[in-house]
Enzyme design. Structure first.
Site, PDB file in Angstrom:
ATOM      1  N   ASP A 233      16.431  41.106  77.609  1.00 47.24           N
ATOM      2  CA  ASP A 233      17.707  40.284  76.926  1.00 47.24           C
ATOM      3  C   ASP A 233      17.109  39.067  76.446  1.00 47.24           C
ATOM      4  O   ASP A 233      16.699  39.429  76.185  1.00 47.24           O
ATOM      5  CB  ASP A 233      18.627  40.681  78.975  1.00 47.24           C
ATOM      6  CG  ASP A 233      20.242  39.849  78.672  1.00 47.24           C
ATOM      7  OD1 ASP A 233      20.267  39.773  78.305  1.00 47.24           O
ATOM      8  OD2 ASP A 233      20.704  41.053  79.433  1.00 47.24           O
ATOM      9  N   HIS A 256      17.587  40.217  73.890  1.00 46.97           N
ATOM     10  CA  HIS A 256      19.145  40.321  72.669  1.00 46.97           C
ATOM     11  C   HIS A 256      18.983  39.024  71.934  1.00 46.97           C
ATOM     12  O   HIS A 256      20.172  38.805  71.844  1.00 46.97           O
ATOM     13  CB  HIS A 256      19.568  40.313  74.342  1.00 46.97           C
ATOM     14  CG  HIS A 256      19.496  41.324  74.852  1.00 46.97           C
ATOM     15  ND1 HIS A 256      20.578  42.311  75.163  1.00 46.97           N
ATOM     16  CD2 HIS A 256      18.785  42.866  74.470  1.00 46.97           C
ATOM     17  CE1 HIS A 256      20.574  43.642  75.775  1.00 46.97           C
ATOM     18  NE2 HIS A 256      19.111  43.516  75.596  1.00 46.97           N
TER      19      HIS A 256
END
Ligand SMILES: *[C@@H]1O[C@H](CO)[C@@H](O)[C@H](O)[C@H]1NC(C)=O
Ligand SMILES: *[C@@H]1O[C@H](CO)[C@@H](O)[C@H](O)[C@H]1NC(C)=O
Length: 407
Positions: A233, A256
Site C-alpha cells: 500500500d 502505492h
C-alpha cells in the site's frame, strides 16, 4: 549518534570477549539503567510467549527515574510477543527501546489478538526512542493476509493489527529498524507531536493488503527521512489533521506511493497543511505523488509540495484524485486543495497519462504550481496530462504539457 557508538563498542566486546551484553552496556554507555528483557524472564527462543516478560521489563524501565532508561531486546534471539501496550508517562526524560534482536508477532490464529488492532503500541510516552542496530520487527503478515475479508459472509478477520503504533507520544524517534510483513500498516503515528522516523527498512509483498509503510494521523511536526519502503500500500500516507510533515530521502516501491489523504470520507470536515515531500525515488509503484479526497468531504489541504522526485516506471506519477473510490457527482462538495507545488520531477511513467489532476468542481483545486517536469513513458512514447477543474500555473520546461494550467 552516541547510542550508535555504544552499540559499536558493545558489538566489539561481545565478539571479542563474549561478555554478557547487559552488564557491558550501562557502564560503557552512561545512558542510565538498562533493562534487558531476558532478565525479566524472556526466553527469545521464538516459541515461548515472551509478552509478560516484555511488560515487566517495560514497567521497570518506564518507572526508572533519571535522565534516561533503556529497555533492551538483545541480539541473536527471536522474541515471540503478542499484542502489547507500553503505557506512559514514564519517570525519566528519555525512554529508549533498543531492539537488536528480532521481535516476532504471534500468528493470526492466536487468541491474544481478540479486539486488538495493534501489535506493539506505545501510548503517552513522551521522550520515547525506539531504535535498533539490525533489530527486526516481524509481523508475520502471511498468517493474516490469506484470511482477508472478501465479503461479509465469510468467516474472516476484519481488522488486522498495525505493527508499531505511537499514540500520543511527543518528542519521539523511531530509527535504525527493519519492519517486515506487518499484518496491516507497519508504523502508525497518531495524535503525536515532534516525531522523527528515520533510517528504516520496511518491507512486505507488493500484493499484501493495506500494509502501508508509515501512516501519520492527527499529528504535527513529523519527519520521515532516509528510509527504504516497499509494501502493498502507500509507502507513506498523511492522513487527516496533520500539519508540518516532512518526507525526505525515501526510496519507495513496490507500493502505492506517497499519499496525502484520503480526506473527507463520509462527508467529514478534515484539514492537512504544510507537507513537504522531497528527494523521493518511486520505483514500479502504482502512484507517485498523490493527493486523494472523497467526494462530499469538507475542509482543506493546502501548502503541500513535492520537490526533487524521480519516477521509474510508475503507473500514475502525479495524481490528484477528488473522486477517491467513488465517481461521485461532479460539483459535489470536496476537501479544497490549494497551494500545491510540484518542482523538479523526472523519470518514466508506465502509462500514457503521467499527470492527472481530477478535481470535483471549479475552485476545488487552486494555486497548483508546476515547475520543471520531464516525465516520459517507459516505452519511450509521449506522455500526456489529464485535467478537470484544476487551476494554477506552470513554469519552465514542463512535459507533458498541462493544458488547464497557465504557462
Ligand atoms: C534523481 O535522478 C537524478 C538524475 O539521475 C539524480 O541526480 C538524483 O540524485 C535522483 N534523486 C533521487 C531522489 O533519486
Ligand atoms: C504555499 O506553500 C508553501 C510550502 O509548500 C509555503 O511556504 C507558502 O507560504 C505557501 N503560500 C501560501 C500563500 O500559503
Amino acid at each position: 549518534m552516541v547510542l550508535m557508538g555504544i552499540i559499536g563498542i558493545c558489538n566489539a566486546i561481545l565478539l571479542v570477549a563474549g561478555l554478557a551484553w547487559c552488564s557491558v552496556l550501562p557502564s560503557a554507555a552512561g545512558q542510565g539503567p538498562v533493562f534487558n528483557v531476558v532478565d525479566f524472564g524472556a526466553r527469545g527462543d521464538g516459541i515461548t510467549d515472551d509478552t509478560e516478560a516484555f511488560v515487566r521489563a517495560w514497567t521497570a524501565a518506564c518507572g526508572a527515574r533519571g535522565s534516561s532508561a533503556t529497555l533492551l531486546v538483545p541480539p541473536f534471539k527471536s522474541f515471540l510477543v503478542g499484542p502489547t501496550r507500553f503505557n506512559g508517562p514514564c519517570a525519566s526524560t528519555r525512554t529508549t527501546v533498543l531492539v537488536i534482536g528480532t521481535i516476532t508477532a504471534q500468528p493470526a490464529s492466536s487468541w491474544a489478538w481478540a479486539g486488538k488492532n495493534y501489535w506493539l503500541m506505545f501510548y503517552q510516552v513522551d521522550g520515547l526512542t525506539v531504535t535498533g542496530n539490525g533489530g527486526v520487527l516481524d509481523g508475520r503478515g502471511h498468517t493474516w493476509w490469506s484470511n482477508k475479508c472478501k465479503d461479509d459472509t465469510q468467516n474472516c478477520i476484519p481488522e488486522a493489527p498495525t505493527s508499531l503504533v505511537l499514540m500520543s507520544c511527543h518528542n519521539a524517534e523511531v530509527s535504525h529498524l527493519t519492519s517486515k510483513d506487518s499484518p496491516q500498516m507497519h508504523i502508525a503515528v497518531i495524535t503525536s507531536r515532534t516525531v522523527s522516523v528515520t533510517q528504516l527498512t520496511i518491507t512486505a509483498p507488493g500484493d499484501s493488503p493495506n500494509t502501508d509503510g508509515v501512516h501519520i494521523d492527527r499529528s504535527e511536526n513529523v519527519q520521515i527521512t532516509g528510509s527504504t519502503i516497499g509494501t502493498g500500500d502507500d509507502c507513506v500516507s498523511i492522513g487527516p489533521g496533520c500539519r508540518f510533515v516532512t518526507v525526505d530521502g525515501i526510496v519507495c516501491g513496490p507500493g502505492h506511493g506517497v499519499s496525502v489523504g484520503s480526506l473527507g470520507k463520509n462527508g467529514a470536515m478534515e484539514s492537512v497543511e504544510h507537507v513537504d515531500v522531497k528527494n523521493v525515488h518511486f520505483i514500479n509503484t502504482m502512484n507517485g505523488a498523490r493527493i486523494k479526497t472523497w467526494p462530499g468531504g469538507r475542509g482543506y489541504a493546502k501548502s503541500i509540495s513535492f520537490t526533487n522526485i524521480n519516477f521509474t516506471n510508475v503507473d500514475n506519477p502525479v495524481i490528484i484524485d477528488q473522486f477517491y473510490q467513488d465517481r461521485g457527482l461532479p460539483n459535489m462538495a470536496a476537501v479544497a486543495l490549494s497551494n500545491i507545488t510540484y518542482t523538479n520531477l523526472q523519470g518514466t511513467s508506465s502509462q500514457k497519462t503521467a499527470v492527472d489532476f481530477d478535481c470535483s468542481g471549479i475552485g476545488s483545486c487552486t494555486e497548483i504550481h508546476v515547475k520543471y517536469v520531464a516525465i516520459t513513458a517507459s516505452d519511450g512514447r509521449a506522455t500526456e496530462a489529464r485535467c478537470r477543474n484544476a487551476q494554477g500555473d506552470t513554469y519552465g520546461y514542463v512535459n507533458p504539457r498541462i493544458p488547464c494550467l497557465i504557462s
